[in-house]
Motif scaffolding. Structure first.
Motif, PDB file in Angstrom:
ATOM      1  N   PHE A 156      -7.257   8.345  18.046  1.00  0.00           N
ATOM      2  CA  PHE A 156      -6.161   8.482  17.090  1.00  0.00           C
ATOM      3  C   PHE A 156      -5.671   7.110  16.641  1.00  0.00           C
ATOM      4  O   PHE A 156      -5.450   6.878  15.431  1.00  0.00           O
ATOM      5  CB  PHE A 156      -4.998   9.251  17.698  1.00  0.00           C
ATOM      6  N   ILE A 157      -5.480   6.195  17.575  1.00  0.00           N
ATOM      7  CA  ILE A 157      -4.964   4.863  17.228  1.00  0.00           C
ATOM      8  C   ILE A 157      -5.911   4.167  16.256  1.00  0.00           C
ATOM      9  O   ILE A 157      -5.473   3.516  15.297  1.00  0.00           O
ATOM     10  CB  ILE A 157      -4.748   4.030  18.501  1.00  0.00           C
ATOM     11  N   ALA A 158      -7.229   4.301  16.477  1.00  0.00           N
ATOM     12  CA  ALA A 158      -8.199   3.689  15.569  1.00  0.00           C
ATOM     13  C   ALA A 158      -8.041   4.231  14.149  1.00  0.00           C
ATOM     14  O   ALA A 158      -8.081   3.473  13.173  1.00  0.00           O
ATOM     15  CB  ALA A 158      -9.619   3.927  16.075  1.00  0.00           C
ATOM     16  N   LYS A 159      -7.844   5.543  14.019  1.00  0.00           N
ATOM     17  CA  LYS A 159      -7.645   6.140  12.692  1.00  0.00           C
ATOM     18  C   LYS A 159      -6.284   5.751  12.112  1.00  0.00           C
ATOM     19  O   LYS A 159      -6.151   5.505  10.909  1.00  0.00           O
ATOM     20  CB  LYS A 159      -7.775   7.665  12.779  1.00  0.00           C
ATOM     21  N   ALA A 160      -5.275   5.717  12.982  1.00  0.00           N
ATOM     22  CA  ALA A 160      -3.932   5.348  12.514  1.00  0.00           C
ATOM     23  C   ALA A 160      -3.900   3.922  11.999  1.00  0.00           C
ATOM     24  O   ALA A 160      -3.192   3.619  11.028  1.00  0.00           O
ATOM     25  CB  ALA A 160      -2.925   5.530  13.648  1.00  0.00           C
ATOM     26  N   LYS A 161      -4.684   3.034  12.607  1.00  0.00           N
ATOM     27  CA  LYS A 161      -4.719   1.635  12.186  1.00  0.00           C
ATOM     28  C   LYS A 161      -5.333   1.477  10.796  1.00  0.00           C
ATOM     29  O   LYS A 161      -5.068   0.498  10.096  1.00  0.00           O
ATOM     30  CB  LYS A 161      -5.504   0.803  13.196  1.00  0.00           C
ATOM     31  N   GLU A 162      -6.155   2.436  10.404  1.00  0.00           N
ATOM     32  CA  GLU A 162      -6.700   2.406   9.043  1.00  0.00           C
ATOM     33  C   GLU A 162      -5.605   2.666   8.022  1.00  0.00           C
ATOM     34  O   GLU A 162      -5.682   2.211   6.877  1.00  0.00           O
ATOM     35  CB  GLU A 162      -7.821   3.437   8.902  1.00  0.00           C
ATOM     36  N   ILE A 163      -4.594   3.421   8.429  1.00  0.00           N
ATOM     37  CA  ILE A 163      -3.476   3.736   7.542  1.00  0.00           C
ATOM     38  C   ILE A 163      -2.396   2.670   7.637  1.00  0.00           C
ATOM     39  O   ILE A 163      -1.889   2.185   6.625  1.00  0.00           O
ATOM     40  CB  ILE A 163      -2.877   5.117   7.896  1.00  0.00           C
ATOM     41  N   MET A 164      -2.058   2.299   8.867  1.00  0.00           N
ATOM     42  CA  MET A 164      -1.014   1.301   9.105  1.00  0.00           C
ATOM     43  C   MET A 164      -1.531   0.237  10.071  1.00  0.00           C
ATOM     44  O   MET A 164      -1.277   0.296  11.278  1.00  0.00           O
ATOM     45  CB  MET A 164       0.250   1.958   9.671  1.00  0.00           C
ATOM     46  N   PRO A 165      -2.289  -0.733   9.567  1.00  0.00           N
ATOM     47  CA  PRO A 165      -2.932  -1.719  10.450  1.00  0.00           C
ATOM     48  C   PRO A 165      -1.952  -2.610  11.204  1.00  0.00           C
ATOM     49  O   PRO A 165      -2.309  -3.169  12.237  1.00  0.00           O
ATOM     50  CB  PRO A 165      -3.802  -2.536   9.484  1.00  0.00           C
ATOM     51  N   LYS A 166      -0.738  -2.756  10.714  1.00  0.00           N
ATOM     52  CA  LYS A 166       0.232  -3.642  11.366  1.00  0.00           C
ATOM     53  C   LYS A 166       1.080  -2.933  12.418  1.00  0.00           C
ATOM     54  O   LYS A 166       1.796  -3.577  13.182  1.00  0.00           O
ATOM     55  CB  LYS A 166       1.155  -4.269  10.324  1.00  0.00           C
TER      56      LYS A 166
END
Length: 217
Positions: free
Chosen positions: A67-77
């Motif tokens: 999930f974190i990997a996918k979330a970082k695509e949306i909100m990398p910071k």
């Protein structure tokens, strides 16, 4: 304004009782949004910027690291805190080495420790945001200043850094408004034509014959 009130914290846990516990403990401290399903949480991130994500590792369908990997695509910071109830050192090592996880905490979590960790993550996010804003502002000011300097001190083909030449360029810049007439004198080959082209007027080499009349000694 307190930074904890300016930015949202996403809580993702598939156990509704855990979400209730989060809400009871932290709703008065942080601006939290909650999700019980990873896909729901991704949809939230698409519409709601979150500075910090608190994510359970073991969930059906998608684990916390995925999930974190996918979330970082949306909100990398956004900074992620991973929660796990298992002594899974391989997962923990992968999480930390990937650079995608700010910190991990084992469940059951301690309220004070988790609050402190969220505050620390929030402080780092705010600092990085401010740094990005300052860098962008400095880049803008630098470009603006560079354009002003280039416009003010554009002397065409005259190049040099000696003190006498710099004084000459300052004189050129100050002597004539665009519609004034200026008499330049000097021996042939001393650069009077270049000085004429450098005056604050729309002169160019192609237009020199109609604007510039050299007088032979």
């Amino acid at each position: 304004m307190d930074d904890t009130a300016k930015y949202k914290v996403l809580i993702l846990d598939d156990d509704p009782d855990n979400l209730t516990t989060f809400k009871i403990n932290f709703s008065s401290v942080f601006d939290i949004v909650q999700a019980q399903d990873p896909l729901e949480a991704l949809a939230i991130l698409n519409n709601t910027p979150c500075a910090v994500m608190v994510v359970d590792q073991r969930m059906p369908g998608m684990d916390g690291l995925s999930f974190i990997a996918k979330a970082k695509e949306i909100m990398p910071k956004s900074l992620a805190i991973l929660l796990t109830a298992y002594a899974d050192f391989e997962v923990i090592a992968t999480a930390l080495n990937s650079g995608q996880v700010y910190r991990y905490l084992q469940k059951p979590w301690d309220r004070k420790e988790l609050e402190t960790t969220i505050r620390q993550a929030m402080a780092q996010y705010v600092l990085e945001e401010e740094n990005r804003r300052l860098i962008a502002r400095l880049d803008h000011l630098s470009k603006h200043l560079g354009d002003e300097v280039s416009e003010k001190y554009n002397f065409g083909e005259i190049v040099g850094s000696s003190d006498p030449l710099q004084r000459l360029l300052e004189i050129i810049d100050s002597v004539a408004p665009p519609n004034s007439s200026v008499l330049l004198t000097g021996e042939t080959g001393t650069g009077t034509a270049l000085c004429a082209l450098s005056l604050p007027s729309p002169l160019s080499l192609s237009s020199l014959p109609s604007h510039f009349s050299p007088l032979s000694p």
